[in-house]
Scaffold this active site. Sequence first.
Site, PDB file in Angstrom:
ATOM      1  N   CYS A 199      -4.203  -1.300  -2.109  1.00  0.00           N
ATOM      2  CA  CYS A 199      -4.339   0.148  -2.281  1.00  0.00           C
ATOM      3  C   CYS A 199      -5.270   0.343  -3.470  1.00  0.00           C
ATOM      4  O   CYS A 199      -4.987  -0.148  -4.569  1.00  0.00           O
ATOM      5  CB  CYS A 199      -2.964   0.747  -2.571  1.00  0.00           C
ATOM      6  SG  CYS A 199      -3.002   2.500  -2.988  1.00  0.00           S
TER       7      CYS A 199
ATOM      8  N   GLU B   5      -2.438   8.505   8.209  1.00  0.00           N
ATOM      9  CA  GLU B   5      -0.972   8.347   8.172  1.00  0.00           C
ATOM     10  C   GLU B   5      -0.311   9.016   9.380  1.00  0.00           C
ATOM     11  O   GLU B   5       0.714   8.558   9.851  1.00  0.00           O
ATOM     12  CB  GLU B   5      -0.399   8.946   6.873  1.00  0.00           C
ATOM     13  CG  GLU B   5      -0.566   8.051   5.658  1.00  0.00           C
ATOM     14  CD  GLU B   5       0.161   6.720   5.777  1.00  0.00           C
ATOM     15  OE1 GLU B   5       1.294   6.672   6.273  1.00  0.00           O
ATOM     16  OE2 GLU B   5      -0.446   5.690   5.376  1.00  0.00           O
TER      17      GLU B   5
ATOM     18  N   CYS C  19     -10.957   3.129  -0.145  1.00  0.00           N
ATOM     19  CA  CYS C  19      -9.559   3.419   0.157  1.00  0.00           C
ATOM     20  C   CYS C  19      -9.251   2.585   1.397  1.00  0.00           C
ATOM     21  O   CYS C  19     -10.031   2.613   2.362  1.00  0.00           O
ATOM     22  CB  CYS C  19      -9.375   4.910   0.449  1.00  0.00           C
ATOM     23  SG  CYS C  19      -7.735   5.303   1.094  1.00  0.00           S
TER      24      CYS C  19
ATOM     25  N   HIS D  24      -7.283   2.974   3.694  1.00  0.00           N
ATOM     26  CA  HIS D  24      -7.055   3.733   4.933  1.00  0.00           C
ATOM     27  C   HIS D  24      -8.373   4.004   5.683  1.00  0.00           C
ATOM     28  O   HIS D  24      -8.354   4.265   6.876  1.00  0.00           O
ATOM     29  CB  HIS D  24      -6.423   5.101   4.623  1.00  0.00           C
ATOM     30  CG  HIS D  24      -4.962   5.069   4.315  1.00  0.00           C
ATOM     31  ND1 HIS D  24      -4.447   4.577   3.137  1.00  0.00           N
ATOM     32  CD2 HIS D  24      -3.893   5.480   5.051  1.00  0.00           C
ATOM     33  CE1 HIS D  24      -3.126   4.707   3.154  1.00  0.00           C
ATOM     34  NE2 HIS D  24      -2.766   5.246   4.294  1.00  0.00           N
TER      35      HIS D  24
ATOM     36  N   ASP E  56       0.862  -1.186   0.000  1.00  0.00           N
ATOM     37  CA  ASP E  56       0.000   0.000   0.000  1.00  0.00           C
ATOM     38  C   ASP E  56       0.895   1.231   0.000  1.00  0.00           C
ATOM     39  O   ASP E  56       2.114   1.136   0.223  1.00  0.00           O
ATOM     40  CB  ASP E  56      -0.898   0.002   1.252  1.00  0.00           C
ATOM     41  CG  ASP E  56      -1.807   1.224   1.320  1.00  0.00           C
ATOM     42  OD1 ASP E  56      -2.414   1.577   0.291  1.00  0.00           O
ATOM     43  OD2 ASP E  56      -1.898   1.858   2.387  1.00  0.00           O
ATOM     44  N   SER E  57       0.283   2.399  -0.191  1.00  0.00           N
ATOM     45  CA  SER E  57       1.051   3.641  -0.097  1.00  0.00           C
ATOM     46  C   SER E  57       1.476   3.903   1.346  1.00  0.00           C
ATOM     47  O   SER E  57       2.343   4.734   1.587  1.00  0.00           O
ATOM     48  CB  SER E  57       0.185   4.808  -0.572  1.00  0.00           C
ATOM     49  OG  SER E  57      -0.923   4.945   0.297  1.00  0.00           O
TER      50      SER E  57
END
Length: 300
Positions: free
Chosen positions: A102, A181, A213, A215, A39-40
Amino acid sequence: LMRLSSCVSFEMNIFYSCMELIKVEGSGAKVQKPIAILDSGVGGLTVVKEVMRQLPQERIVYFGDTARAPYGPRSSREVISLTEQVVRFLVRMDPKMIVIACNTATAVALETIRSSVNIPVIGVVHPGATAAIKKTVSGIVGVIGTEGTIHSKAYEKALREMDPHIKVYSKACPLFVPLVEQGQYNSAKARAIVHSSLVEFHSIPIDSLILGCTHYPFLTSMISEVLGEQIHLINSAEETAFQITHVLSEEDILAKVEAEPSFEFYCSGNKELFSSIAKQWLNRTVKVHQVEWGIVQHIV
Ligand code: DGL
């Protein structure tokens, strides 16, 4: 250059020597190979958690490109290139399968990655769309994601392929990923941002909202507070883990039940922040290695 070279850690050396994609050879030992998940940043941990729950015997190697997150505002070309670099790194770990956990990278890079390796590769958009189709009763579905994912229309396409009559309302929520994040997903700031980003869904008759997403599941309780319990929140993690099981069993490479799994986590940014978010989300302490792309690229 000498001084910089001496800073290069073990992990960087791995990356430095892996500029070519290495093909994974099939063998009887394949079942013991890890599943590579990327993932990012920390978002893919929502998929990791579900894989650990559904497939507790599987080894996992994870890469979160935290130094270069968010991917959402980047161009498709950039996202493809960053994803290719991460895949090159992970292929060095000799995985039996790759999971692009992601949505942004899945939306634009899935086919490129599939054609560059000879092991199964799955993304999270198809599983997310499948889960929504299973859940919706009214056929009116919302999708939230990064600018890249929403702009790609990947969910609309996947949903319409499964049900041509489905109605889809999409919205980019670019402020969510930075909150997660930074580990601020329980903060008052997060509550205010989630509220102002999603309040417009009050006037749209959706019965399900795809968290497009990886996240966003970190913000589930706040999203639910804004939208109300009657809206189903669709998290692609569970369906992604089903699809991983399906692919591994089709290929006959599920890990043996008695296998002792190992978990390796890599990130490109702040290791302490990644470790603390991973510990909170996965309810276990994990060993994290840091890969410093900046120094690697400087030397190269
Ligand atoms: N977890 C990524 C996704 O699912 C976040 C992308 C980003 O870094 O903006 O889209």
